[in-house]
Design an enzyme around this catalytic site. Structure first.
Site, PDB file in Angstrom:
ATOM      1  N   PRO A  66       0.658  -1.240  -0.199  1.00  0.00           N
ATOM      2  CA  PRO A  66      -0.024   0.130   0.090  1.00  0.00           C
ATOM      3  C   PRO A  66       0.989   1.199  -0.038  1.00  0.00           C
ATOM      4  CG  PRO A  66      -0.088  -0.784   2.073  1.00  0.00           C
ATOM      5  CD  PRO A  66       0.803  -1.881   1.244  1.00  0.00           C
ATOM      6  N   GLN A 123      -6.556  -1.939   2.751  1.00  0.00           N
ATOM      7  CA  GLN A 123      -5.838  -1.524   4.143  1.00  0.00           C
ATOM      8  C   GLN A 123      -6.654  -0.355   4.859  1.00  0.00           C
ATOM      9  OE1 GLN A 123      -1.678   0.590   4.853  1.00  0.00           O
ATOM     10  NE2 GLN A 123      -1.252  -1.487   5.163  1.00  0.00           N
ATOM     11  N   CYS A 129       2.620   2.254   9.865  1.00  0.00           N
ATOM     12  CA  CYS A 129       2.890   3.579   9.357  1.00  0.00           C
ATOM     13  C   CYS A 129       3.365   4.613  10.409  1.00  0.00           C
ATOM     14  CB  CYS A 129       1.681   4.159   8.761  1.00  0.00           C
ATOM     15  SG  CYS A 129       1.720   6.005   8.172  1.00  0.00           S
ATOM     16  N   LYS A 159       0.263  -5.365   9.228  1.00  0.00           N
ATOM     17  CA  LYS A 159       1.457  -4.688   8.759  1.00  0.00           C
ATOM     18  C   LYS A 159       2.141  -4.193  10.148  1.00  0.00           C
ATOM     19  CE  LYS A 159       4.478  -3.277   5.874  1.00  0.00           C
ATOM     20  NZ  LYS A 159       4.319  -1.870   4.999  1.00  0.00           N
ATOM     21  N   ASP A 203      13.538  -2.388   2.085  1.00  0.00           N
ATOM     22  CA  ASP A 203      14.838  -2.534   1.457  1.00  0.00           C
ATOM     23  C   ASP A 203      14.950  -3.419   0.151  1.00  0.00           C
ATOM     24  OD1 ASP A 203      15.684  -0.528   3.002  1.00  0.00           O
ATOM     25  OD2 ASP A 203      17.372  -1.777   3.972  1.00  0.00           O
ATOM     26  N   ARG A 219       8.976   0.769  -2.461  1.00  0.00           N
ATOM     27  CA  ARG A 219       9.706   1.420  -3.351  1.00  0.00           C
ATOM     28  C   ARG A 219      10.369   0.844  -4.317  1.00  0.00           C
ATOM     29  NH1 ARG A 219      13.978   3.686   1.268  1.00  0.00           N
ATOM     30  NH2 ARG A 219      13.828   1.479   1.989  1.00  0.00           N
TER      31      ARG A 219
END
Length: 336
Positions: A29, A83, A113, A153, A216, A239
């Site tokens: 998300p 989510q 988050c 999460k 990562d 990312r």
């Protein structure tokens, strides 16, 4: 014109089973980015499961304008996980109940988050510092959705002095969580430092439910290496997908033992063209254009002339101007 609240009905296929496998990478998300056009683009390249942008439970309960737009989907956008974020059990339970009534089948609880405006609401990673409330929120979601239909999460904890794993993860499993996702940094770290993949491996050994690895994973090589080092059930690209939606195709190729071809100007132009078409078809208003102006430089960041392209894109006020800028870029410096 003022936007009105609407809750779209989930399309056929919303109950399709989720895949947890080495060759089934998920799209994370991504607030502000993982809208319907972007999810469809990632699915084209092989994303097995996609998660919506964060949706406010209170926004659904109080019918906040624009909240329903985050839930737009199509049969080709399945299976889809919604989510939700929030820090109040009652609102979270009510939100899941309304979504189930609209046909949505899978849900994710954001306890990771670390954005300040989310944490100030007692949501996201703020729940890691209040286990009683975190578990109350989890019970409310699972009761409304049914055991096995809610994932969580997580991060390691609020900070290095207050690590909550594996205890919280095991409690969530006992409550009926269907899967967990771990971004192995603390909330205080944000995205700084390095992701602690060893923490993923340690947690994977303790769980009997699927564990998704995040953190990562900037390219497909990272994703496959993470699977090999941690024993996670699958990976979730964030990312890595934002910079290259074709990461899912590369991931699949590596899992099949194939070489992944390097992206060239032609493949990048085709990918951007597809994204533009999807955005024009499925996203209303000028927001889709503004978003595309910020995404394109990410996609072509390794090609020469990106700075000039970025400057020109910032001046684009319609799709025709954007297409002209792309044609010039790929016909000139970007094609070399």
């Amino acid at each position: 014109m003022r936007r009105r609240f609407f809750l779209p009905t989930a399309p056929p296929g919303a109950g399709a089973p989720l895949r947890f496998a080495r060759d089934a990478p998920w799209l994370a998300p991504l607030a502000g980015y993982s809208d319907l056009p972007f999810r469809l683009l990632c699915r084209h390249y092989g994303a097995a499961v996609c998660v919506t942008e964060m949706v406010s439970a209170k926004g659904l309960v109080y019918r906040s304008p624009g909240t329903g737009e985050l839930l737009q989907s199509l049969p080709g956008d399945q299976p889809l996980v919604v989510q939700l974020f929030g820090g109040e059990p009652e609102a979270l339970g009510a939100a899941v109940t309304s979504l189930r009534a609209a046909g949505y089948a899978w849900f994710d609880c954001n306890m990771g988050c670390s954005v300040p405006k989310v944490m100030r609401q007692g949501a996201g990673a703020a729940l890691l510092g209040d286990e009683a409330r975190a578990l109350a929120c989890a019970r409310a979601r699972i009761a409304a959705a049914a055991p096995g239909r809610v994932g969580f999460k997580l991060r390691l904890g609020p900070d290095r002095e207050h690590i909550v794993l594996p205890d919280l993860a095991l409690r969530l499993e006992d409550l009926g969580a269907g899967w967990l996702t771990l971004h192995p940094r603390t909330a205080r770290q944000g995205f700084g430092g390095s992701a602690d993949w060893e923490a993923i491996a340690r947690l994977a050994e303790r769980l009997s439910i699927p564990l998704l690895a995040s953190g990562d994973l900037l390219n497909a090589e990272d994703g496959v290496r993470c699977l090999e080092q941690t024993g996670a059930s699958a990976v979730m690209y964030a990312r890595g997908a934002l910079h290259d939606p074709a990461v899912f195709a590369a991931h699949g190729a590596l899992c099949r033992g194939e070489r992944t071809p390097a992206a060239d100007a032609a493949s990048l132009r085709a990918m951007i063209g597809r994204h533009v078409r999807l955005a024009r078809e499925h996203a209303a208003g000028d927001g889709a254009l503004w978003k595309m102006r910020s995404l394109v430089p990410r996609y072509v960041r390794f090609l020469p002339g990106v700075r000039v392209l970025r400057q020109r894109l910032c001046r684009c006020t319609d799709w025709q101007e954007l297409e002209a800028a792309l044609d010039e870029f790929f016909g000139g410096a970007g094609a070399h």
